[in-house]
Design a protein around this motif. Structure first.
Motif, PDB file in Angstrom:
ATOM      1  N   VAL A 249       0.830  -1.200   0.000  1.00  0.00           N
ATOM      2  CA  VAL A 249       0.000   0.000   0.000  1.00  0.00           C
ATOM      3  C   VAL A 249       0.871   1.258   0.000  1.00  0.00           C
ATOM      4  O   VAL A 249       0.620   2.205  -0.752  1.00  0.00           O
ATOM      5  CB  VAL A 249      -0.958  -0.004   1.211  1.00  0.00           C
ATOM      6  CG1 VAL A 249      -1.806   1.273   1.236  1.00  0.00           C
ATOM      7  CG2 VAL A 249      -1.859  -1.231   1.171  1.00  0.00           C
ATOM      8  N   TYR A 253       0.941   4.187  -3.043  1.00  0.00           N
ATOM      9  CA  TYR A 253       0.819   5.638  -2.915  1.00  0.00           C
ATOM     10  C   TYR A 253       2.071   6.345  -3.424  1.00  0.00           C
ATOM     11  O   TYR A 253       2.001   7.402  -4.051  1.00  0.00           O
ATOM     12  CB  TYR A 253       0.565   6.019  -1.454  1.00  0.00           C
ATOM     13  CG  TYR A 253      -0.824   5.675  -0.970  1.00  0.00           C
ATOM     14  CD1 TYR A 253      -1.946   6.130  -1.635  1.00  0.00           C
ATOM     15  CD2 TYR A 253      -1.000   4.887   0.171  1.00  0.00           C
ATOM     16  CE1 TYR A 253      -3.221   5.806  -1.194  1.00  0.00           C
ATOM     17  CE2 TYR A 253      -2.263   4.562   0.621  1.00  0.00           C
ATOM     18  CZ  TYR A 253      -3.372   5.020  -0.067  1.00  0.00           C
ATOM     19  OH  TYR A 253      -4.626   4.706   0.379  1.00  0.00           O
ATOM     20  N   CYS A 430      -2.917   0.134  -4.046  1.00  0.00           N
ATOM     21  CA  CYS A 430      -3.497   0.674  -2.803  1.00  0.00           C
ATOM     22  C   CYS A 430      -4.814   0.006  -2.449  1.00  0.00           C
ATOM     23  O   CYS A 430      -5.102  -0.239  -1.275  1.00  0.00           O
ATOM     24  CB  CYS A 430      -3.698   2.188  -2.932  1.00  0.00           C
ATOM     25  SG  CYS A 430      -2.179   3.093  -3.293  1.00  0.00           S
TER      26      CYS A 430
END
Length: 445
Positions: A249, A253, A430
């Motif tokens: 994750v 980003y 994500c």
């Protein structure tokens, strides 16, 4: 299972081992409440210093933009070579963060920052004297390497002092302060060109570096207590970064933010030629349009920080920003290819305004969402965020001039490709719908 920031962690399973590895990085104990409160009470001055540090990239880039066509003539070089002076600075800022981030986790924030600022001053002063394009490119690289200290440490200081929604709001506040730089920098650059040549711009940047160094020396306290610092050398720094990158994750980003920044930098590096060479605008008109676009970015950033954060999921706000960037890039490509005929400067400027304004949703939220997952290594995480953005931007910069100075098509193609890649990373890595980060959960932090 939820992590410290309220995000749902991956379920147990072999496929999620990298994410668990990222969480095994040892965390230092939190700073005592009174100390942190005292640091936050430094208030306006610290905010001003951090805003100034985040303004180093736009000052170094944007003040120089109106002079870019002049540099090609003065140094007897091509537009693509002149754009390499931007690429060199951007590459330096990317690589420098990889070194400065772990250094700030080991030695604290102030010492690496002050060293970096001093080197920045020296390199910028030498740029003003560069007699050839290769020499200018070399010292722009050094300028970027040193200027990286301000970028990465400013984000790390924010992570030291704030968390969750409060951190996202502070990033939007920084955007308000640092966003003044893209507005005034081209305007200053355009006015400097009225009284001197492009070398005078580097003289002004040298003075800015001296002023910022003085402000940091007097106004920025150390925000990383000794008990929270990481020991070890390069091997330890690499281990921490490897653990961060293993978090799917966080990496999502990071890469999504990097591609969004690349779309922005394609605009930054190509717009002087698009606006001035293709559409015949003066350096002063270009500076005015650039400033208006920066106002859009600031305005949307403040809407994000003051109205959306705490009410709307950061992931939803980020998704909207990325979608608008895709739409604006697609519109620019259609106009550049002549689908709507000869549209002129105004529609092109409107498309660029929408694209740059949407960055006010993309940039603060990718930073906040990534750093929420890394309270244990804010400097290293900040370095990875900055490095990915600047490296992808450095690759995008020369591509926008690949077809010469007479068409805006390469700029629009690069912007659209980067925007689509950012959306793909956001959705594929994500996966915000699986973590359920709604406004209520984020507001708890």
């Amino acid at each position: 299972m939820n992590d410290r920031e309220g995000n749902r962690m991956p379920d147990h399973g072999r496929q999620h081992a990298p994410a668990r590895e990222a969480q095994r990085i040892p965390e230092a104990p939190p700073v005592a409440g009174p100390t942190l409160t005292a640091r936050r009470r430094t208030g306006f001055l610290v905010t001003l210093v951090l805003g100034g540090l985040t303004a180093v990239p736009p000052l170094s880039m944007d003040m120089y933009l109106p002079a870019l066509p002049e540099v090609t003539g003065a140094l007897h070089t091509s537009a693509a070579t002149a754009q390499l002076t931007l690429t060199a600075c951007l590459t330096g800022m990317a690589l420098g963060q990889l070194a400065v981030g772990p250094m700030s986790d080991k030695w604290g924030r102030r010492r690496p920052l002050l060293i970096g600022l001093i080197v920045y001053i020296v390199a910028t002063a030498v740029c003003a004297l560069a007699p050839t394009a290769p020499l200018l490119i070399g010292f722009r690289l050094m300028q970027g390497l040193a200027g990286a200290a301000g970028i990465v440490i400013a984000r790390a200081v924010v992570r030291d002092l704030y968390d969750g929604v409060e951190m996202a709001r502070f990033f939007s506040t920084l955007m308000l302060i640092s966003g003044v730089a893209p507005i005034v920098a081209p305007l200053i650059g355009g006015q400097v060109l009225r009284i001197t040549d492009w070398r005078g711009i580097f003289v002004v940047l040298t003075a800015v570096g001296i002023a910022l160094t003085t402000l940091v020396w007097k106004g920025l306290p150390e925000t990383l207590a000794p008990e929270r610092r990481h020991g070890g050398g390069t091997a330890e720094a690499l281990r921490i970064m490897r653990g961060l990158l293993a978090d799917r994750v966080f990496t999502g980003y990071m890469i999504a933010g990097g591609f969004a920044f690349a779309a922005l930098f394609a605009y930054i590096s190509a717009s002087p030629f698009v606006v001035q060479e293709i559409y015949g605008a003066s350096p002063q008109t270009f500076s005015l349009l650039f400033g208006i676009n920066s106002v859009g970015l600031i305005a949307v950033g403040q809407i994000n920080g003051k109205l959306l954060v705490g009410r709307v999921s950061l992931d939803k706000a980020l998704a909207v920003g990325l979608c608008v960037i895709v739409l604006a890039s697609a519109a620019l490509l259609l106009m550049a290819t002549g689908v709507f005929g000869d549209v002129g400067l105004v529609p092109i400027a409107a498309g660029l305004f929408v694209l740059m304004s949407a960055m006010g949703l993309a940039m603060p939220n990718t930073n906040a969402l990534a750093l929420m997952r890394t309270p244990h290594a804010a400097g290293s995480a900040s370095a990875l965020l900055g490095t990915s953005s600047f490296l992808v931007g450095a690759i995008a910069s020369p591509l926008v001039g690949i077809a010469g100075e007479d068409t805006a098509v390469p700029m629009a193609v690069v912007q659209l490709a980067c925007a689509l890649a950012a959306v793909a990373c956001f959705l594929g890595l994500c996966r915000p719908w699986r973590r359920g980060t709604g406004p209520t959960r984020e507001a708890e932090h």
